[in-house]
Write a protein that holds these residues in place. Structure first.
Motif, PDB file in Angstrom:
ATOM      1  N   GLN A  87     -12.288  12.397 -10.812  1.00 35.39           N
ATOM      2  CA  GLN A  87     -13.018  10.883 -11.012  1.00 35.39           C
ATOM      3  C   GLN A  87     -12.447   9.993 -10.703  1.00 35.39           C
ATOM      4  O   GLN A  87     -11.844   9.241 -11.457  1.00 35.39           O
ATOM      5  CB  GLN A  87     -13.555  11.024 -12.434  1.00 35.39           C
ATOM      6  N   PRO A  88     -12.504   9.587  -9.202  1.00 41.22           N
ATOM      7  CA  PRO A  88     -11.661   8.556  -8.694  1.00 41.22           C
ATOM      8  C   PRO A  88     -11.988   7.031  -8.850  1.00 41.22           C
ATOM      9  O   PRO A  88     -11.131   6.096  -8.532  1.00 41.22           O
ATOM     10  CB  PRO A  88     -11.631   8.866  -7.053  1.00 41.22           C
ATOM     11  N   ASN A  89     -13.093   6.867  -9.521  1.00 39.44           N
ATOM     12  CA  ASN A  89     -13.527   5.447  -9.850  1.00 39.44           C
ATOM     13  C   ASN A  89     -13.679   5.130 -11.263  1.00 39.44           C
ATOM     14  O   ASN A  89     -14.157   4.335 -11.668  1.00 39.44           O
ATOM     15  CB  ASN A  89     -15.089   5.457  -9.026  1.00 39.44           C
ATOM     16  N   ARG A  90     -12.989   5.992 -11.923  1.00 41.77           N
ATOM     17  CA  ARG A  90     -12.609   5.536 -13.360  1.00 41.77           C
ATOM     18  C   ARG A  90     -11.319   4.558 -13.503  1.00 41.77           C
ATOM     19  O   ARG A  90     -10.096   5.028 -13.587  1.00 41.77           O
ATOM     20  CB  ARG A  90     -12.597   6.681 -14.356  1.00 41.77           C
ATOM     21  N   PRO A  91     -11.547   3.344 -13.818  1.00 40.74           N
ATOM     22  CA  PRO A  91     -10.395   2.328 -13.974  1.00 40.74           C
ATOM     23  C   PRO A  91      -9.293   2.603 -15.005  1.00 40.74           C
ATOM     24  O   PRO A  91      -8.161   2.421 -14.837  1.00 40.74           O
ATOM     25  CB  PRO A  91     -10.866   1.052 -14.307  1.00 40.74           C
ATOM     26  N   GLU A  92      -9.929   3.263 -16.270  1.00 39.48           N
ATOM     27  CA  GLU A  92      -8.919   3.603 -16.957  1.00 39.48           C
ATOM     28  C   GLU A  92      -7.947   4.756 -16.689  1.00 39.48           C
ATOM     29  O   GLU A  92      -6.771   4.848 -17.158  1.00 39.48           O
ATOM     30  CB  GLU A  92      -9.690   3.840 -18.681  1.00 39.48           C
ATOM     31  N   ILE A  93      -8.526   5.899 -16.228  1.00 41.21           N
ATOM     32  CA  ILE A  93      -7.478   6.573 -15.468  1.00 41.21           C
ATOM     33  C   ILE A  93      -6.563   6.280 -14.441  1.00 41.21           C
ATOM     34  O   ILE A  93      -5.259   6.450 -14.537  1.00 41.21           O
ATOM     35  CB  ILE A  93      -8.501   7.964 -14.685  1.00 41.21           C
ATOM     36  N   LEU A  94      -7.072   5.223 -13.780  1.00 36.72           N
ATOM     37  CA  LEU A  94      -6.065   4.636 -12.688  1.00 36.72           C
ATOM     38  C   LEU A  94      -5.069   3.770 -13.049  1.00 36.72           C
ATOM     39  O   LEU A  94      -4.019   3.564 -12.744  1.00 36.72           O
ATOM     40  CB  LEU A  94      -6.950   3.988 -11.557  1.00 36.72           C
TER      41      LEU A  94
ATOM     42  N   LEU B  16       1.563   0.787  -6.268  1.00 39.11           N
ATOM     43  CA  LEU B  16       0.920  -0.477  -5.511  1.00 39.11           C
ATOM     44  C   LEU B  16      -0.371   0.050  -4.738  1.00 39.11           C
ATOM     45  O   LEU B  16      -1.259  -0.637  -4.864  1.00 39.11           O
ATOM     46  CB  LEU B  16       1.815  -0.904  -4.498  1.00 39.11           C
ATOM     47  N   GLY B  17      -0.414   1.266  -4.430  1.00 41.28           N
ATOM     48  CA  GLY B  17      -1.393   1.818  -3.634  1.00 41.28           C
ATOM     49  C   GLY B  17      -2.638   2.043  -4.942  1.00 41.28           C
ATOM     50  O   GLY B  17      -4.093   1.631  -4.455  1.00 41.28           O
ATOM     51  N   VAL B  18      -2.326   2.418  -6.092  1.00 40.20           N
ATOM     52  CA  VAL B  18      -3.323   2.468  -7.168  1.00 40.20           C
ATOM     53  C   VAL B  18      -3.838   1.149  -7.635  1.00 40.20           C
ATOM     54  O   VAL B  18      -4.828   1.286  -7.806  1.00 40.20           O
ATOM     55  CB  VAL B  18      -2.709   3.352  -8.262  1.00 40.20           C
ATOM     56  N   LEU B  19      -2.870   0.267  -7.535  1.00 39.40           N
ATOM     57  CA  LEU B  19      -3.332  -1.140  -8.062  1.00 39.40           C
ATOM     58  C   LEU B  19      -4.245  -1.639  -6.905  1.00 39.40           C
ATOM     59  O   LEU B  19      -5.291  -2.327  -7.387  1.00 39.40           O
ATOM     60  CB  LEU B  19      -1.854  -2.031  -7.960  1.00 39.40           C
ATOM     61  N   ASP B  20      -4.103  -1.547  -5.829  1.00 38.98           N
ATOM     62  CA  ASP B  20      -4.877  -2.091  -4.543  1.00 38.98           C
ATOM     63  C   ASP B  20      -6.259  -1.258  -4.906  1.00 38.98           C
ATOM     64  O   ASP B  20      -7.582  -2.232  -4.791  1.00 38.98           O
ATOM     65  CB  ASP B  20      -4.462  -1.523  -3.206  1.00 38.98           C
ATOM     66  N   LYS B  21      -6.365  -0.097  -5.281  1.00 38.73           N
ATOM     67  CA  LYS B  21      -7.742   0.471  -5.458  1.00 38.73           C
ATOM     68  C   LYS B  21      -8.292  -0.222  -6.567  1.00 38.73           C
ATOM     69  O   LYS B  21      -9.581  -0.308  -6.738  1.00 38.73           O
ATOM     70  CB  LYS B  21      -7.520   1.962  -5.544  1.00 38.73           C
ATOM     71  N   LEU B  22      -7.715  -0.295  -7.736  1.00 40.75           N
ATOM     72  CA  LEU B  22      -8.167  -0.971  -8.998  1.00 40.75           C
ATOM     73  C   LEU B  22      -8.563  -2.317  -8.643  1.00 40.75           C
ATOM     74  O   LEU B  22      -9.591  -2.814  -9.229  1.00 40.75           O
ATOM     75  CB  LEU B  22      -7.025  -1.335  -9.956  1.00 40.75           C
ATOM     76  N   ASP B  23      -7.735  -3.117  -7.758  1.00 36.14           N
ATOM     77  CA  ASP B  23      -8.337  -4.306  -7.312  1.00 36.14           C
ATOM     78  C   ASP B  23      -9.750  -4.233  -6.927  1.00 36.14           C
ATOM     79  O   ASP B  23     -10.560  -5.230  -6.984  1.00 36.14           O
ATOM     80  CB  ASP B  23      -7.480  -5.087  -6.487  1.00 36.14           C
TER      81      ASP B  23
END
Length: 122
Positions: free
Chosen positions: A39-46, A63-70
């Motif tokens: 589930q790549p679009n769940r912010p709580e997991i990211l 940083l890659g995960v943070l960019d996706k969260l942004d």
């Protein structure tokens, strides 16, 4: 996505969080990557994955995960916890000045003032 699969992802997410809180960041990263791939679009997991990557000293991946969260939740970009995680990831990469800049809260040129309370006639 079926409800059973959602429950399985929640379970893997919880296991990753438990590993992270008990000093096992590498095991946490593995569990959280599995959950994030499902589930790549769940912010709580990211967010949990980012914290685990920082604990495992994997700043570039964090940083890659943070960019996706942004991209997913742009309104959370200036949240203090998000700025802290980005600063910690930058520190892991030796980018100290950039980390300081990210961690400082934004300073508007003219901060808004709260309205003055009005006196009511009795």
């Amino acid at each position: 996505m079926t409800e059973i699969a959602d429950d399985a992802v929640d379970l893997v997410h919880c296991l990753g969080f438990i590993y992270l809180r008990h000093g096992q960041p590498f095991r946490a990263v593995v569990m959280l990557i599995v959950a994030a791939q499902e589930q790549p679009n769940r912010p709580e997991i990211l967010r949990t994955l980012c914290a685990a990557l920082i604990a495992a000293r994997l700043g570039q991946q964090a940083l890659g995960v943070l960019d996706k969260l942004d991209m997913l939740v742009p309104e959370d970009t200036q949240h203090p916890m998000m700025r802290l995680m980005r600063a910690r990831a930058l520190l892991l990469l030796g980018r100290t000045e950039e980390a300081r800049t990210v961690f400082r809260p934004p300073t508007p040129a003219d901060p808004p003032r709260p309205p003055k309370p009005r006196m009511r006639a009795a």
